[in-house]
Design an enzyme around this catalytic site. Structure first.
Site, PDB file in Angstrom:
ATOM      1  N   LEU A   1      53.755 -22.370  16.823  1.00  0.00           N
ATOM      2  CA  LEU A   1      54.354 -22.880  18.270  1.00  0.00           C
ATOM      3  C   LEU A   1      53.729 -22.100  19.556  1.00  0.00           C
ATOM      4  O   LEU A   1      54.772 -21.917  20.358  1.00  0.00           O
ATOM      5  CB  LEU A   1      55.847 -22.369  18.355  1.00  0.00           C
ATOM      6  CG  LEU A   1      56.706 -23.038  17.019  1.00  0.00           C
ATOM      7  CD1 LEU A   1      57.864 -22.348  15.982  1.00  0.00           C
ATOM      8  CD2 LEU A   1      56.590 -24.646  16.915  1.00  0.00           C
ATOM      9  N   GLY A   2      52.418 -21.451  19.575  1.00  0.00           N
ATOM     10  CA  GLY A   2      51.638 -20.912  20.943  1.00  0.00           C
ATOM     11  C   GLY A   2      52.678 -19.466  20.886  1.00  0.00           C
ATOM     12  O   GLY A   2      52.289 -19.720  22.367  1.00  0.00           O
TER      13      GLY A   2
ATOM     14  N   GLY B   1      53.029 -16.382  14.742  1.00  0.00           N
ATOM     15  CA  GLY B   1      52.271 -16.721  13.718  1.00  0.00           C
ATOM     16  C   GLY B   1      52.958 -18.554  12.990  1.00  0.00           C
ATOM     17  O   GLY B   1      52.159 -18.856  11.849  1.00  0.00           O
TER      18      GLY B   1
ATOM     19  N   SER C   1      59.713 -11.920  23.026  1.00  0.00           N
ATOM     20  CA  SER C   1      59.701 -13.748  22.441  1.00  0.00           C
ATOM     21  C   SER C   1      60.776 -14.301  21.844  1.00  0.00           C
ATOM     22  O   SER C   1      61.249 -13.738  21.385  1.00  0.00           O
ATOM     23  CB  SER C   1      58.508 -14.046  22.442  1.00  0.00           C
ATOM     24  OG  SER C   1      58.460 -15.214  21.917  1.00  0.00           O
TER      25      SER C   1
ATOM     26  N   ASP D   1      46.609 -24.713  23.616  1.00  0.00           N
ATOM     27  CA  ASP D   1      48.393 -23.886  24.200  1.00  0.00           C
ATOM     28  C   ASP D   1      48.030 -23.344  25.061  1.00  0.00           C
ATOM     29  O   ASP D   1      49.551 -23.166  25.622  1.00  0.00           O
ATOM     30  CB  ASP D   1      48.633 -22.883  22.830  1.00  0.00           C
ATOM     31  CG  ASP D   1      48.608 -23.273  21.355  1.00  0.00           C
ATOM     32  OD1 ASP D   1      48.217 -24.208  21.042  1.00  0.00           O
ATOM     33  OD2 ASP D   1      48.809 -22.617  20.534  1.00  0.00           O
TER      34      ASP D   1
ATOM     35  N   ASN E   1      59.534  -7.418  19.608  1.00  0.00           N
ATOM     36  CA  ASN E   1      59.170  -8.409  18.258  1.00  0.00           C
ATOM     37  C   ASN E   1      58.543  -7.983  17.043  1.00  0.00           C
ATOM     38  O   ASN E   1      59.052  -8.028  16.147  1.00  0.00           O
ATOM     39  CB  ASN E   1      58.680  -9.634  18.597  1.00  0.00           C
ATOM     40  CG  ASN E   1      60.201  -9.941  20.097  1.00  0.00           C
ATOM     41  OD1 ASN E   1      60.157  -9.370  20.778  1.00  0.00           O
ATOM     42  ND2 ASN E   1      61.212 -10.822  19.715  1.00  0.00           N
TER      43      ASN E   1
ATOM     44  N   SER F   1      47.030  -8.685  19.789  1.00  0.00           N
ATOM     45  CA  SER F   1      47.239  -8.840  21.077  1.00  0.00           C
ATOM     46  C   SER F   1      47.863  -7.687  21.829  1.00  0.00           C
ATOM     47  O   SER F   1      47.197  -7.691  22.750  1.00  0.00           O
ATOM     48  CB  SER F   1      49.493  -8.714  20.159  1.00  0.00           C
ATOM     49  OG  SER F   1      49.321 -10.241  19.941  1.00  0.00           O
TER      50      SER F   1
ATOM     51  N   SER G   1      51.030 -16.811  20.315  1.00  0.00           N
ATOM     52  CA  SER G   1      50.477 -16.052  21.097  1.00  0.00           C
ATOM     53  C   SER G   1      49.737 -16.773  22.658  1.00  0.00           C
ATOM     54  O   SER G   1      49.597 -16.100  23.076  1.00  0.00           O
ATOM     55  CB  SER G   1      48.688 -15.908  20.584  1.00  0.00           C
ATOM     56  OG  SER G   1      48.488 -16.941  20.141  1.00  0.00           O
TER      57      SER G   1
ATOM     58  N   LYS H   1      54.441 -23.940  22.647  1.00  0.00           N
ATOM     59  CA  LYS H   1      54.103 -25.131  22.295  1.00  0.00           C
ATOM     60  C   LYS H   1      54.690 -26.110  20.951  1.00  0.00           C
ATOM     61  O   LYS H   1      54.900 -25.163  20.580  1.00  0.00           O
ATOM     62  CB  LYS H   1      52.623 -25.661  22.417  1.00  0.00           C
ATOM     63  CG  LYS H   1      51.541 -25.315  21.894  1.00  0.00           C
ATOM     64  CD  LYS H   1      51.425 -26.520  20.792  1.00  0.00           C
ATOM     65  CE  LYS H   1      50.572 -26.317  19.818  1.00  0.00           C
ATOM     66  NZ  LYS H   1      50.888 -24.711  18.163  1.00  0.00           N
TER      67      LYS H   1
ATOM     68  N   ASN I   1      47.523 -11.038  13.873  1.00  0.00           N
ATOM     69  CA  ASN I   1      47.509 -11.278  14.869  1.00  0.00           C
ATOM     70  C   ASN I   1      48.773  -9.472  16.305  1.00  0.00           C
ATOM     71  O   ASN I   1      48.917  -9.841  17.143  1.00  0.00           O
ATOM     72  CB  ASN I   1      48.403 -12.071  15.663  1.00  0.00           C
ATOM     73  CG  ASN I   1      48.267 -13.579  14.850  1.00  0.00           C
ATOM     74  OD1 ASN I   1      46.774 -13.593  15.310  1.00  0.00           O
ATOM     75  ND2 ASN I   1      49.059 -14.920  14.361  1.00  0.00           N
TER      76      ASN I   1
END
Length: 389
Positions: A143-144, A140, A135, A204, A55, A108, A146, A13, A104
């Site tokens: 941009l959404g 981080g 992805s 998000d 990633n 995750s 997570s 997003k 994160n």
């Protein structure tokens, strides 16, 4: 329990306008970004559940029999239970997650384990699964990423456990879920986001679930998006921790009019986008550019700008383009509008100049579809290769 391989994707997003003002009750204009997260779920019979996140260079394997013995009584608290911090700490410990399960990346893993145990708990035994998530979204960057991750995990697990329908049961190449299933996916994805972020807004995961059109946060209208190409850019510098809250508390009489003006910019952008949906004209893109410039100045006045974002605006302005920060600011991510008909040479020159200044650039579009199920043949070769398909 389904036995077939599942391939799921969900979009990121981008906030066009309203970041920071939204926490003061103003409108935020969030749209789906056509950079996606992809998940492939492969049922196994080896007594293991594995999660591979290439990633960020993480792969974790759990023994299903060990997970089956965990005390997960808190998962019985309703259809979509919300874990407390104490319960998550206990889950982290007994599940053998690394001691440095922070940031994160570590969260995750924890979010996946929570969703796996909570969604699959109704099965006679916990399923053996091999899951890979790859992805296009930079982590981080605001941009959404997570949320797209949580949406993919929730959608795949719910589908595998037959808690929601399989959109490709009739052998299509790409499909989405009916509205009630999307609501269920979104609720579970929100709980995954809570594990990662603590108290997220829910914007998000909603954007990632439904894509666009989506109502503007704080506004009733639903808008359809005209063709809009963007650069999303990020520079390898840490964000500052400054938010709009501090100057607002220090100078409320100065800050309040700025927030009101940002709110008006968001609403004007929404109005223009609504008019452009049917038949956009060049003059309307000029309005979008002007709104971006105004909002960026406002955000700098709020104190959430950064030298790298100033550099982004200067470099793109030198090529006749218009940019602003998106999301948290403070050195995070920026967006640049690319009008239809823009000369390719100008786009490439701007991209080269930004890369030369240390920015990573992604050329993409807004208005992407929400969470989707795919056949392997419906996705592009680079994604198939990344997922090992």
């Amino acid at each position: 329990m389904l036995s077939e391989v599942l391939l799921v994707s969900a979009p990121g997003k981008v906030i066009l306008h309203g970041e920071h003002a939204v926490v003061h009750g103003k409108v935020a204009l969030a749209v789906a970004l056509n950079l996606r997260t992809f998940l492939v779920l492969r049922p196994q019979s080896n007594g293991k559940v594995s999660l591979n996140l290439p990633n960020v260079g993480i792969k974790q394997v759990w023994d299903v029999a060990t997970l089956q013995l965990l005390d997960t009584g808190f998962l019985e608290q309703g259809d979509v239970p919300a874990p407390t911090l104490e319960q998550l700490e206990k889950l982290k410990k007994v599940a053998g997650l690394p001691r440095d399960c922070v940031g994160n990346e570590g969260l995750s893993l924890l979010a996946f384990l929570y969703l796996y145990l909570a969604i699959c708990r109704k099965q006679r035994t916990l399923p053996s699964l091999d899951i890979m998530v790859w992805s296009e979204l930079p982590p981080g960057a605001g941009l959404g990423s997570s949320a797209a991750y949580s949406v993919c995990v929730a959608a795949a697990l719910l589908t595998a456990c037959e808690e929601v329908t399989n959109p490709l049961k009739d052998r299509g190449s790409i499909g989405s879920w009916p509205e009630e299933d999307l609501k269920s996916i979104n609720k579970w994805a929100y709980e995954g986001e809570r594990v990662i972020h603590g108290n997220p807004s829910g914007v998000d995961n909603s954007v990632s679930t439904w894509g666009n059109p989506l109502p503007a946060v704080g506004a009733p209208a639903v808008f359809f998006l005209p063709p809009c190409q963007l650069f999303t850019t990020i520079k390898g510098e840490g964000r500052t921790s400054r938010s709009a809250c501090l100057p607002f508390l220090q100078f409320p009489e100065i800050m309040a009019p700025l927030l009101t003006s940002i709110d008006a910019i968001s609403l004007e952008c929404e109005r223009v986008l609504g008019e452009m949906a049917a038949a956009p004209v060049p003059e309307q893109y000029l309005v979008l550019e002007e709104l971006m410039d105004m909002n960026q100045h406002h955000l700098n006045a709020l104190g959430v700008g950064h030298a790298s974002l100033d550099q982004l605006c200067q470099v793109t302005a030198a090529h006749g383009l218009h940019s602003k920060l998106t999301g948290a600011g403070g050195g995070g991510c920026g967006i640049t509008l690319l009008k239809p008909g823009l000369e390719r040479a100008k786009v490439e020159a701007a991209k080269q100049a930004l890369t030369g200044c240390g920015f990573d650039c992604w050329e993409t579009s807004i208005g992407a579809p929400g969470v989707s199920m795919h056949s392997a043949t419906s996705i592009e070769d680079p994604v198939r290769q990344a997922l090992g398909l």
